[in-house]
Scaffold this active site. Structure first.
Site, PDB file in Angstrom:
ATOM      1  N   ASP A 224       6.212  -1.354  -1.644  1.00 50.14           N
ATOM      2  CA  ASP A 224       5.839  -0.895  -2.568  1.00 50.14           C
ATOM      3  C   ASP A 224       5.336  -2.111  -3.617  1.00 50.14           C
ATOM      4  O   ASP A 224       6.605  -3.180  -4.029  1.00 50.14           O
ATOM      5  CB  ASP A 224       6.475   0.115  -3.403  1.00 50.14           C
ATOM      6  CG  ASP A 224       5.936   0.795  -4.735  1.00 50.14           C
ATOM      7  OD1 ASP A 224       4.643   1.346  -4.425  1.00 50.14           O
ATOM      8  OD2 ASP A 224       6.136   0.773  -5.871  1.00 50.14           O
ATOM      9  N   GLU A 279       2.177  -3.704  -0.045  1.00 47.85           N
ATOM     10  CA  GLU A 279       0.947  -3.315  -0.644  1.00 47.85           C
ATOM     11  C   GLU A 279       1.029  -4.384  -1.749  1.00 47.85           C
ATOM     12  O   GLU A 279       1.695  -4.720  -2.673  1.00 47.85           O
ATOM     13  CB  GLU A 279       1.608  -2.093  -1.753  1.00 47.85           C
ATOM     14  CG  GLU A 279       0.443  -1.401  -2.548  1.00 47.85           C
ATOM     15  CD  GLU A 279       0.972  -0.767  -3.814  1.00 47.85           C
ATOM     16  OE1 GLU A 279       0.147   0.113  -4.281  1.00 47.85           O
ATOM     17  OE2 GLU A 279       1.949  -0.880  -4.281  1.00 47.85           O
TER      18      GLU A 279
END
Ligand code: NOJ
Length: 534
Positions: A224, A279
């Protein structure tokens, strides 16, 4: 699937993102282990509602194997107050009781591996929950041993340390903490304080987290906001032109690269080609490319400019060219995404099922690793969420609607015939259900299955080069080839038919409309049609 040369499995893999709260519930809902997002908009109404569980995922691995995906990315299932639905972690080494137990996770991994499916865990290193014991301790006193595990700054309570903006709320990325009279940084909600990766103790603790999941047989990680972890210690203001853009979409500091090189060595020290896909939410492919390093940082990185491109042949051509130019020379392997749990589904964005079908042909035939978002294979559209059912402050509820497994009450979710699911069903849940589409050869689901099957048998589609072919305006055509395997893909982005002269006689292997498969290509493309020829 035959391996092409010495390529690691993840280069050829198609990964399927499971948004855990919305995939399926298998165990009866347990009132003692509720799914009640803390602080979410309208959170109170969720008490007693049904959310997914890990057992629900295990119970549908048969479906994922039948569909033909290679790996599953599980969104966060850790203990969490759920202020950001799990992206606010309060224990990195356990399972939220609302979703199950560590034993359920182990059972899921075992069965997935038996079926030839790899499992990726979503690792959230940029921030924890404000309820994580690390932050509780850090904020308790300036003298705390963990004070420096988060990003604190002294100053004037009326003036945040810089102009960075938070995400999902129209507010500074800083919250003043009365107890110790200091600001703490949060690129997202105030309930998600940023960890201080400049502190080696944080890196050591988070590396232990990776090892915890690797030791349990986890095949890799989706990371993330990975571009967020290294911060400029001088905390310079965002430039005036982008001052209103959340800093989570701008932070891009050199120190992250050295951290990634160390993490890469940890993953590479495990057998079995474990990998990380990051990401990198920077809307520049050139910037994204740097996170691959020299094949010594991220194994793969998400590249979102195509996700935000409209359904337009020229715009897509531009995005594809950028990927070839920026990633090609580094030998970096691209990734492709049309939908995920943060954006409107592409069926909804592009406006028709015909386009969503053509987009599936594109996604699964470009050069790189495709990531599917659960339910796109069913052609799901975003749910219509009435104001009193909204829960996400980021406005992402629509794409997170639960998967309808069967027609009729409860749609194949345990308990959902009696109490509602945490979000409303997507449109047409009966007709769009897995059960109905599995038995309809013309369904969207069967189209995805045919495309996935074709990829498995075609080295060119999985690993071959990408070469554009001449095409009329509004049409994108390309060839994928590897050794003696060659496939031609033509995507009609327009609502008119087109004649496409081909120099070689080719047959239709897959058509987004299902028309003419297995027969010689007529040279005509229907409106919104896409074909794979070979
Ligand atoms: C990106 C995740 O995909 C999103 O769902 C989350 O809200 C933010 N990162 C913060 O963790």
């Amino acid at each position: 699937m035959t391996r092409v040369g010495s390529r690691p499995w993840w280069r050829d893999a198609v990964t399927y993102e499971v948004y855990v709260p919305s995939f399926r519930r298998a165990r009866p809902p347990d009132p003692d282990r509720p799914f009640v997002p803390f602080g979410a908009v309208n959170a109170g109404r969720l008490a007693g509602h049904v959310a997914g569980d890990l057992e629900g995922i295990r119970s549908r691995l048969e479906y994922l194997e039948w569909l033909g995906v290679d790996a599953v990315w599980l969104t966060p299932f850790y203990p969490s107050p759920l202020a950001d639905f799990g992206y606010d972690v309060s224990d990195y080494c356990d399972v939220n009781p609302a979703f199950g137990t560590l034993a359920d996770y182990d059972a899921l991994v075992d069965e997935a591996h038996r079926r030839g499916i790899r499992i990726l865990v979503d690792w959230v290193p940029n921030h924890s929950s404000d309820r994580h014991p690390w932050f509780v301790e850090s904020r308790s006193s300036r003298a705390s041993d963990r004070r420096d595990w988060y990003v604190w700054r002294d100053g004037d309570p009326d003036r945040p340390p810089n102009n960075w903006r938070a995400t999902f709320v129209d507010a500074p990325a800083w919250t003043w903490d009365e107890r110790t009279g200091a600001w703490y940084l949060h690129l997202f909600l105030p309930e998600q304080p940023d960890l201080n990766w400049a502190n080696p103790e944080v890196e050591a603790a988070m590396t232990d987290v990776l090892r915890f999941w690797l030791d349990r047989g986890t095949d890799g990680f989706r990371i993330d906001v990975v571009h967020g972890i290294g911060k400029d210690p001088a905390l310079p203001d965002a430039p005036a032109e982008t001052a209103a853009v959340p800093w989570s979409a701008q932070n891009d500091h050199e120190s992250t690269h050295a951290i990634l090189r160390r993490l890469r060595r940890v993953l590479d020290s495990y057998p079995g080609d474990r990998y990380m896909v990051g990401e990198v939410f920077l809307l520049s492919t050139a910037k994204v490319a740097r996170y691959y390093g020299h094949d010594d940082e991220l194994h793969l990185a998400f590249n979102f400019p195509p996700l935000f491109a409209p359904w337009d042949a020229e715009k897509w051509r531009e995005r594809i060219d950028r990927v070839e130019e920026e990633l090609g020379p580094r030998g970096a392997w691209p990734t492709w995404v049309l939908s995920n749990h943060d954006v409107k589904r592409h069926h909804t964005r592009y406006g028709s099922e015909a386009r969503a079908r053509a987009a599936a042909v594109l996604l699964l035939t470009l050069r790189g690793a495709p990531y599917l978002y659960m339910g796109e294979e069913l052609g799901l559209e975003d749910a219509v969420v009435p104001p009193n059912a909204v829960v996400d402050p980021g406005g992402r509820d629509g794409c997170r609607a639960p998967i309808p497994w069967a027609p009729g009450p409860g749609h194949g979710w345990e308990g959902a015939d009696r109490v509602p699911t945490w979000l409303p069903w997507p449109p047409d849940p009966d007709a769009r259900s897995v059960e109905v589409q599995r038995s309809d050869p013309g369904s969207m689901l069967q189209l995805y299955r045919r495309l996935l099957a074709l990829r498995r048998t075609s080295p060119a589609l999985r690993a071959g080069s990408w070469e554009p072919l001449p095409a009329p305006p509004g049409v994108l055509s390309y060839r994928r080839s590897l050794d003696d395997d060659s496939r031609v893909v033509i995507v009609n982005y327009t609502t008119s038919s087109h004649s496409i002269p081909l120099e070689e006689p080719l047959s239709v292997q897959v058509s987004s409309t299902g028309r003419g498969e297995g027969t010689r290509f007529s040279g005509r493309l229907d409106p919104d049609e896409a074909v794979v020829l070979g």
